[in-house]
Enzyme design. Structure first.
Site, PDB file in Angstrom:
ATOM      1  N   THR A   1      -4.862  10.620   7.016  1.00 35.55           N
ATOM      2  CA  THR A   1      -4.291   9.630   6.111  1.00 35.55           C
ATOM      3  C   THR A   1      -4.041  10.290   4.768  1.00 35.55           C
ATOM      4  O   THR A   1      -4.461  11.424   4.525  1.00 35.55           O
ATOM      5  CB  THR A   1      -5.209   8.411   5.963  1.00 35.55           C
ATOM      6  OG1 THR A   1      -4.493   7.347   5.334  1.00 35.55           O
ATOM      7  CG2 THR A   1      -6.451   8.738   5.139  1.00 35.55           C
ATOM      8  N   CYS A   2      -3.363   9.579   3.881  1.00 38.14           N
ATOM      9  CA  CYS A   2      -3.064  10.120   2.556  1.00 38.14           C
ATOM     10  C   CYS A   2      -4.295  10.071   1.649  1.00 38.14           C
ATOM     11  O   CYS A   2      -5.162   9.211   1.800  1.00 38.14           O
ATOM     12  CB  CYS A   2      -1.928   9.331   1.915  1.00 38.14           C
ATOM     13  SG  CYS A   2      -0.364   9.443   2.795  1.00 38.14           S
ATOM     14  N   THR A   3      -4.346  10.973   0.704  1.00 37.58           N
ATOM     15  CA  THR A   3      -5.415  11.004  -0.295  1.00 37.58           C
ATOM     16  C   THR A   3      -4.875  11.701  -1.538  1.00 37.58           C
ATOM     17  O   THR A   3      -3.972  12.533  -1.422  1.00 37.58           O
ATOM     18  CB  THR A   3      -6.667  11.719   0.273  1.00 37.58           C
ATOM     19  OG1 THR A   3      -7.814  11.362  -0.477  1.00 37.58           O
ATOM     20  CG2 THR A   3      -6.535  13.236   0.276  1.00 37.58           C
TER      21      THR A   3
ATOM     22  N   ARG B   1      -3.600   4.474   4.058  1.00 35.13           N
ATOM     23  CA  ARG B   1      -4.862   4.273   3.341  1.00 35.13           C
ATOM     24  C   ARG B   1      -4.753   3.126   2.344  1.00 35.13           C
ATOM     25  O   ARG B   1      -5.766   2.582   1.910  1.00 35.13           O
ATOM     26  CB  ARG B   1      -5.270   5.562   2.615  1.00 35.13           C
ATOM     27  CG  ARG B   1      -6.745   5.577   2.259  1.00 35.13           C
ATOM     28  CD  ARG B   1      -7.208   6.908   1.764  1.00 35.13           C
ATOM     29  NE  ARG B   1      -8.642   6.874   1.517  1.00 35.13           N
ATOM     30  CZ  ARG B   1      -9.314   7.835   0.906  1.00 35.13           C
ATOM     31  NH1 ARG B   1      -8.691   8.921   0.494  1.00 35.13           N
ATOM     32  NH2 ARG B   1     -10.612   7.721   0.715  1.00 35.13           N
TER      33      ARG B   1
ATOM     34  N   THR C   1      -2.058   7.339  -3.478  1.00 33.15           N
ATOM     35  CA  THR C   1      -1.091   8.430  -3.602  1.00 33.15           C
ATOM     36  C   THR C   1      -0.823   8.973  -2.202  1.00 33.15           C
ATOM     37  O   THR C   1      -1.507   8.612  -1.242  1.00 33.15           O
ATOM     38  CB  THR C   1      -1.615   9.586  -4.474  1.00 33.15           C
ATOM     39  OG1 THR C   1      -2.578  10.349  -3.735  1.00 33.15           O
ATOM     40  CG2 THR C   1      -2.252   9.063  -5.765  1.00 33.15           C
TER      41      THR C   1
END
Length: 238
Positions: free
Chosen positions: A204-206, A137, A210
């Site tokens: 994806t990262c969130t 991301r 982060t």
């Protein structure tokens, strides 16, 4: 004649504060350069590498086919370059090369990777299953940076040498544990589905910048189109 008074001596405290200030400025510059490298320069490098790999795949597709492009087993199609291209108009991220694996050394190349662990991904041409993908991301191409722009009914299209696979988004999970493997299961029940189908999952990262949680988007195959000689885009990509 009177002698000039000597200049006042600099106190130890003043010298320490001056040195501390210089160190803080230096640290700030180093951190700034690191952030620029992580969030900008890694994008430049990853995009350049992915573009070259993508060009190589398209050149390969222009050559006469020597084998079917839709094998039954995941991974059988894989070449060193990738298996096809993901197109997500709502994310405005262009075409995203898709490769095998979700390890950092794969997706750091500015691509999306399909899962081989802990649950093996199906591939689009399989009769049923969940085509599960991951991408960064932020940094390293940030191909899923705008995943939060996706909404119900938006198109997600996967392109192979001979077929367009058109999915429509039907559910999302804005935050879940990084260990939530149910999200990429063959029947992702958290999405509301209870029966086998032909699904796609983007992960994806969130939050942004982060890697604490995961953001999930689910889609379902609505149709396929054969690629014609001109590689005419499906309606969702025009």
């Amino acid at each position: 004649m009177s002698r000039a008074a000597p200049p006042p001596r600099r106190s130890v405290l003043a010298g320490f504060l001056s040195l501390l200030g210089e160190l803080l400025i230096t640290v700030g510059l180093v951190l700034g350069l690191f952030v620029a490298y992580s969030l900008w320069w890694t994008n430049v490098l990853a995009d350049r590498d992915a573009s070259a790999r993508g060009d190589a795949i398209r050149e390969q597709w222009e050559q006469p086919a020597t084998a079917p492009s839709a094998p039954a087993e995941p991974g059988a199609l894989d070449t060193q370059g990738g298996i096809g291209f993901l197109h997500v108009p709502a994310m405005k991220n262009g075409e995203v090369l898709v490769k095998r694996g979700t390890q950092s050394e794969v997706i750091n190349e500015g691509v999306a990777g399909y899962y081989t662990d802990p649950i093996k991904s199906a591939l689009p041409w399989d009769a049923t299953g969940n085509f599960t993908l991951a991408a960064h991301r932020d940094g390293h191409g940030a191909k899923f940076h705008d995943i939060d722009k996706l909404g119900k009914g938006d198109a997600v299209v996967f392109e192979t040498r001979d077929t367009w696979y058109v999915y429509k988004v039907f559910a999302e999970l804005k935050q879940t544990s990084r260990y939530d493997v149910d999200a990429i299961s063959p029947v992702p029940k958290e999405s509301g589905k209870t029966a086998p189908g032909r699904y796609i999952t983007l992960t994806t990262c969130t939050p942004v910048y982060t890697s604490k949680y995961r953001y999930i988007v689910w889609g379902e195959l609505v149709r396929t189109e054969k690629v014609d000689d001109k590689r005419t885009l499906p309606a969702e990509l025009r």
